[in-house]
Design a protein around this motif. Sequence first.
Motif, PDB file in Angstrom:
ATOM      1  N   ASP A  46      35.779 -82.568 -34.469  1.00 49.05           N
ATOM      2  CA  ASP A  46      37.130 -82.127 -34.808  1.00 49.05           C
ATOM      3  C   ASP A  46      38.004 -82.316 -33.564  1.00 49.05           C
ATOM      4  O   ASP A  46      37.505 -82.602 -32.466  1.00 49.05           O
ATOM      5  CB  ASP A  46      37.160 -80.687 -35.328  1.00 49.05           C
ATOM      6  CG  ASP A  46      36.708 -79.646 -34.314  1.00 49.05           C
ATOM      7  OD1 ASP A  46      36.819 -79.890 -33.095  1.00 49.05           O
ATOM      8  OD2 ASP A  46      36.262 -78.573 -34.749  1.00 49.05           O
ATOM      9  N   ASN A  47      39.314 -82.182 -33.717  1.00 53.65           N
ATOM     10  CA  ASN A  47      40.244 -82.448 -32.618  1.00 53.65           C
ATOM     11  C   ASN A  47      39.952 -81.612 -31.379  1.00 53.65           C
ATOM     12  O   ASN A  47      40.023 -82.104 -30.254  1.00 53.65           O
ATOM     13  CB  ASN A  47      41.691 -82.223 -33.070  1.00 53.65           C
ATOM     14  CG  ASN A  47      42.164 -83.321 -33.986  1.00 53.65           C
ATOM     15  OD1 ASN A  47      41.645 -84.434 -33.954  1.00 53.65           O
ATOM     16  ND2 ASN A  47      43.148 -83.014 -34.814  1.00 53.65           N
ATOM     17  N   ARG A  48      39.641 -80.348 -31.581  1.00 51.29           N
ATOM     18  CA  ARG A  48      39.374 -79.461 -30.439  1.00 51.29           C
ATOM     19  C   ARG A  48      38.158 -79.931 -29.653  1.00 51.29           C
ATOM     20  O   ARG A  48      38.201 -80.029 -28.425  1.00 51.29           O
ATOM     21  CB  ARG A  48      39.172 -78.037 -30.943  1.00 51.29           C
ATOM     22  CG  ARG A  48      38.932 -77.036 -29.835  1.00 51.29           C
ATOM     23  CD  ARG A  48      38.870 -75.603 -30.390  1.00 51.29           C
ATOM     24  NE  ARG A  48      38.407 -74.710 -29.371  1.00 51.29           N
ATOM     25  CZ  ARG A  48      37.134 -74.345 -29.191  1.00 51.29           C
ATOM     26  NH1 ARG A  48      36.205 -74.810 -29.999  1.00 51.29           N
ATOM     27  NH2 ARG A  48      36.800 -73.524 -28.232  1.00 51.29           N
ATOM     28  N   GLN A  86      38.879 -83.108 -27.695  1.00 51.52           N
ATOM     29  CA  GLN A  86      39.636 -82.849 -26.468  1.00 51.52           C
ATOM     30  C   GLN A  86      38.737 -82.265 -25.375  1.00 51.52           C
ATOM     31  O   GLN A  86      38.879 -82.609 -24.197  1.00 51.52           O
ATOM     32  CB  GLN A  86      40.824 -81.918 -26.756  1.00 51.52           C
ATOM     33  CG  GLN A  86      41.889 -82.543 -27.632  1.00 51.52           C
ATOM     34  CD  GLN A  86      42.381 -83.869 -27.061  1.00 51.52           C
ATOM     35  OE1 GLN A  86      42.672 -83.989 -25.883  1.00 51.52           O
ATOM     36  NE2 GLN A  86      42.467 -84.890 -27.921  1.00 51.52           N
ATOM     37  N   ILE A  87      37.824 -81.391 -25.764  1.00 53.02           N
ATOM     38  CA  ILE A  87      36.872 -80.832 -24.791  1.00 53.02           C
ATOM     39  C   ILE A  87      36.024 -81.951 -24.198  1.00 53.02           C
ATOM     40  O   ILE A  87      35.835 -82.031 -22.978  1.00 53.02           O
ATOM     41  CB  ILE A  87      35.983 -79.750 -25.449  1.00 53.02           C
ATOM     42  CG1 ILE A  87      36.811 -78.522 -25.807  1.00 53.02           C
ATOM     43  CG2 ILE A  87      34.805 -79.383 -24.541  1.00 53.02           C
ATOM     44  CD1 ILE A  87      36.084 -77.519 -26.679  1.00 53.02           C
ATOM     45  N   LEU A  88      35.525 -82.839 -25.051  1.00 52.18           N
ATOM     46  CA  LEU A  88      34.707 -83.953 -24.578  1.00 52.18           C
ATOM     47  C   LEU A  88      35.499 -84.865 -23.646  1.00 52.18           C
ATOM     48  O   LEU A  88      35.022 -85.261 -22.579  1.00 52.18           O
ATOM     49  CB  LEU A  88      34.153 -84.746 -25.765  1.00 52.18           C
ATOM     50  CG  LEU A  88      33.244 -85.919 -25.421  1.00 52.18           C
ATOM     51  CD1 LEU A  88      32.049 -85.474 -24.586  1.00 52.18           C
ATOM     52  CD2 LEU A  88      32.785 -86.613 -26.694  1.00 52.18           C
ATOM     53  N   ARG A  89      36.741 -85.170 -24.024  1.00 52.46           N
ATOM     54  CA  ARG A  89      37.582 -86.015 -23.162  1.00 52.46           C
ATOM     55  C   ARG A  89      37.801 -85.356 -21.795  1.00 52.46           C
ATOM     56  O   ARG A  89      37.724 -86.013 -20.758  1.00 52.46           O
ATOM     57  CB  ARG A  89      38.926 -86.291 -23.827  1.00 52.46           C
ATOM     58  CG  ARG A  89      38.837 -87.267 -24.974  1.00 52.46           C
ATOM     59  CD  ARG A  89      40.224 -87.545 -25.589  1.00 52.46           C
ATOM     60  NE  ARG A  89      40.121 -88.306 -26.797  1.00 52.46           N
ATOM     61  CZ  ARG A  89      39.937 -89.633 -26.833  1.00 52.46           C
ATOM     62  NH1 ARG A  89      39.848 -90.302 -25.716  1.00 52.46           N
ATOM     63  NH2 ARG A  89      39.856 -90.253 -27.987  1.00 52.46           N
ATOM     64  N   ALA A  90      38.064 -84.063 -21.785  1.00 49.70           N
ATOM     65  CA  ALA A  90      38.283 -83.355 -20.527  1.00 49.70           C
ATOM     66  C   ALA A  90      37.010 -83.363 -19.672  1.00 49.70           C
ATOM     67  O   ALA A  90      37.087 -83.564 -18.452  1.00 49.70           O
ATOM     68  CB  ALA A  90      38.735 -81.913 -20.802  1.00 49.70           C
ATOM     69  N   LEU A  91      35.867 -83.182 -20.283  1.00 51.53           N
ATOM     70  CA  LEU A  91      34.611 -83.214 -19.540  1.00 51.53           C
ATOM     71  C   LEU A  91      34.342 -84.588 -18.950  1.00 51.53           C
ATOM     72  O   LEU A  91      33.897 -84.723 -17.799  1.00 51.53           O
ATOM     73  CB  LEU A  91      33.445 -82.800 -20.442  1.00 51.53           C
ATOM     74  CG  LEU A  91      33.410 -81.335 -20.849  1.00 51.53           C
ATOM     75  CD1 LEU A  91      32.361 -81.117 -21.935  1.00 51.53           C
ATOM     76  CD2 LEU A  91      33.127 -80.453 -19.650  1.00 51.53           C
TER      77      LEU A  91
END
Length: 135
Positions: free
Chosen positions: A118-120, A123-128
């Motif tokens: 899901d979008n959230r 975004q967490i994966l991208r930030a990591l």
Amino acid sequence: MSTTPSAAEGDPAEGGRRRPGQLEAQVVTVLVDAVGPLTPGEVRERLDPDGTLSYSTVVTTLTRLFDKGAVTRERDGRAYRYGAIRDAAGLVAERMSRLLAAEPDRTTVLRRFVSTLDNRDEQILRALLEEDSDP
């Protein structure tokens, strides 16, 4: 106070089914929250005070976790006491790594995995990933 879900949640006896690894994660969480190693009976009591979870299911789960290297085991009289080596998140991460390592086409697996986020979570994966690429 622990936020460990009751063992009865998702229990087949209660009309639901546990997700794969759910009971293992609950057992590990109980062990992480404990002051010291626990017997299977003590784990069962903390997981399921109503007694709907069988003792043999807890023993089988603890044995599997020990075989995977996820918990310690020490002899205490005729029984064993088990302790946590890693938390539930570490256990899930290890399982994900094993599944990925077993697949020769990792690119396709990762692409399909990312497409299901899901979008959230995306975004967490991208930030990591950005954190890991910083010098």
